[in-house]
Design an enzyme around this catalytic site. Sequence first.
Site, PDB file in Angstrom:
ATOM      1  CB  SER A 286       9.642 -39.078  34.492  1.00  0.00           C
ATOM      2  OG  SER A 286       9.381 -38.250  35.590  1.00  0.00           O
TER       3      SER A 286
ATOM      4  CE  LYS B 252       8.411 -35.283  35.169  1.00  0.00           C
ATOM      5  NZ  LYS B 252       8.482 -34.229  36.183  1.00  0.00           N
TER       6      LYS B 252
ATOM      7  CE  LYS C  43      14.022 -40.610  33.279  1.00  0.00           C
ATOM      8  NZ  LYS C  43      12.809 -40.152  33.954  1.00  0.00           N
TER       9      LYS C  43
HETATM   10  P1  NDP Z   1      16.959 -41.527  42.209  1.00  0.00           P
HETATM   11  O1  NDP Z   1      18.083 -41.810  41.311  1.00  0.00           O
HETATM   12  O2  NDP Z   1      17.158 -40.639  43.394  1.00  0.00           O
HETATM   13  O3  NDP Z   1      16.359 -42.918  42.799  1.00  0.00           O
HETATM   14  C1  NDP Z   1      16.102 -43.986  41.948  1.00  0.00           C
HETATM   15  C2  NDP Z   1      15.388 -45.086  42.692  1.00  0.00           C
HETATM   16  O4  NDP Z   1      15.230 -46.196  41.802  1.00  0.00           O
HETATM   17  C3  NDP Z   1      16.175 -45.618  43.902  1.00  0.00           C
HETATM   18  O5  NDP Z   1      15.255 -46.092  44.850  1.00  0.00           O
HETATM   19  C4  NDP Z   1      16.964 -46.782  43.270  1.00  0.00           C
HETATM   20  O6  NDP Z   1      17.323 -47.779  44.205  1.00  0.00           O
HETATM   21  C5  NDP Z   1      15.916 -47.329  42.337  1.00  0.00           C
HETATM   22  N1  NDP Z   1      16.507 -48.103  41.245  1.00  0.00           N
HETATM   23  C6  NDP Z   1      17.442 -47.699  40.356  1.00  0.00           C
HETATM   24  N2  NDP Z   1      17.701 -48.681  39.467  1.00  0.00           N
HETATM   25  C7  NDP Z   1      16.921 -49.729  39.830  1.00  0.00           C
HETATM   26  C8  NDP Z   1      16.742 -51.038  39.325  1.00  0.00           C
HETATM   27  N3  NDP Z   1      17.410 -51.455  38.230  1.00  0.00           N
HETATM   28  N4  NDP Z   1      15.866 -51.858  39.938  1.00  0.00           N
HETATM   29  C9  NDP Z   1      15.181 -51.450  41.014  1.00  0.00           C
HETATM   30  N5  NDP Z   1      15.303 -50.214  41.555  1.00  0.00           N
HETATM   31  C10 NDP Z   1      16.162 -49.371  40.958  1.00  0.00           C
HETATM   32  O7  NDP Z   1      15.773 -41.003  41.303  1.00  0.00           O
HETATM   33  P2  NDP Z   1      14.582 -39.998  41.679  1.00  0.00           P
HETATM   34  O8  NDP Z   1      13.910 -40.474  42.904  1.00  0.00           O
HETATM   35  O9  NDP Z   1      15.057 -38.605  41.604  1.00  0.00           O
HETATM   36  O10 NDP Z   1      13.637 -40.222  40.393  1.00  0.00           O
HETATM   37  C11 NDP Z   1      12.738 -41.314  40.268  1.00  0.00           C
HETATM   38  C12 NDP Z   1      11.802 -40.989  39.096  1.00  0.00           C
HETATM   39  O11 NDP Z   1      11.067 -39.807  39.408  1.00  0.00           O
HETATM   40  C13 NDP Z   1      12.551 -40.722  37.775  1.00  0.00           C
HETATM   41  O12 NDP Z   1      11.817 -41.209  36.698  1.00  0.00           O
HETATM   42  C14 NDP Z   1      12.612 -39.197  37.735  1.00  0.00           C
HETATM   43  O13 NDP Z   1      12.740 -38.718  36.416  1.00  0.00           O
HETATM   44  C15 NDP Z   1      11.292 -38.820  38.397  1.00  0.00           C
HETATM   45  N6  NDP Z   1      11.241 -37.493  39.018  1.00  0.00           N
HETATM   46  C16 NDP Z   1      12.226 -37.056  39.882  1.00  0.00           C
HETATM   47  C17 NDP Z   1      12.134 -35.789  40.449  1.00  0.00           C
HETATM   48  C18 NDP Z   1      13.158 -35.240  41.400  1.00  0.00           C
HETATM   49  O14 NDP Z   1      13.069 -34.046  41.760  1.00  0.00           O
HETATM   50  N7  NDP Z   1      14.139 -36.013  41.855  1.00  0.00           N
HETATM   51  C19 NDP Z   1      11.015 -34.890  40.127  1.00  0.00           C
HETATM   52  C20 NDP Z   1      10.013 -35.473  39.274  1.00  0.00           C
HETATM   53  C21 NDP Z   1      10.148 -36.709  38.728  1.00  0.00           C
HETATM   54  P3  NDP Z   1      18.738 -47.747  44.971  1.00  0.00           P
HETATM   55  O15 NDP Z   1      18.476 -47.026  46.263  1.00  0.00           O
HETATM   56  O16 NDP Z   1      19.069 -49.167  45.152  1.00  0.00           O
HETATM   57  O17 NDP Z   1      19.727 -47.023  44.085  1.00  0.00           O
END
Ligand code: NDP
Length: 298
Positions: free
Chosen positions: A98, A173, A242
Amino acid sequence: MSTTIAFLGLGAIGAPMARHLPARGFDLVVWNRTAQRAEEFARTVRARVAPTPADAARDAAVIITCLPTSLEVEALLDGYDGLLAGVRRGATLVDCTSGDPATSRRIAARLRERGVDFVDAPVSGGKRGAEDGTLTVMCGGDTAVVDRVRPVLSAFGKIIVHCGDVGAGDMVKAVNQALLAIHIWATGEGLATLAKSGVDTRVALEVINASSGRSNTSMNLFPERVLSRAFPRTFRLALLDKDLRIAAQIARDAGVASPLTQLASELFRAARIELGEDADHVEAVRVIERTSGVEIGA
Ligand code: NDP
């Protein structure tokens, strides 16, 4: 030979999205910052774990990213093991983060110089929608490019909508998320008022859910998460904060008076500071409960 898809970012929503791809006949390559998470994923899903973003991108026709914000996606482009070091000319980067439209446009411009297409494709429907493969996907990019990646998106998406040029998916979004946040806060305030005034909130919700004030928040989130006191952690409050910043910014950029969105952004920022980085988005209600001295559903 089947098409290779790279999926980068196996978080709360990324992992259940990526899980559908091999069943649709795609060769899946995954990369996650914390490698252990990718290895655990590949124990139950047919996928190759790539050591770097560059390696993940090397054979991929489509690279999907799903990271917290657009800035992390942008940062993944550079470096000797970054995406740009591996990506093929003619490939497409589909960013399911997002994200924010300004950064998405910047990423798209850098990729274009390398002959790589870009689509911003944030999703809605939560963890459950990802698991069921019923997400809504909102796309920004050229029509032909969006059409080309539709078969990939349909592995986890049920409704795939082309919203406009690059950045349009991010903007739709962000507005959706602002509405979600406003519904959560308004429902919390209303039910706290009723609870404090001696009305049974289960009865109140039954009435509201059969009346014009109902929403997904009142119909699903509050019964399942607040009244039950379950507060499962599926979507971090930090991420909704965010999203609200993006919504508030695009409203200001568009010159639209947006007091509700701006205030919601302030409220959720304060809730994030109070409740921390791991709290779920619905836990913002705890701030209302604390300040009003009442527990909704108690
Ligand atoms: P999480 O916090 O669960 O996961 C984040 C992911 O990004 C992990 O794989 C993490 O890796 C990785 N990450 C974080 N920082 C970095 C970095 N600096 N470099 C590389 N990788 C990184 O987030 P979500 O999966 O919940 O959300 C992901 C996106 O989807 C967001 O934009 C969110 O707003 C959107 N979203 C989420 C929903 C939900 O229900 N959860 C629904 C709809 C949209 P690591 O494992 O190493 O921490």
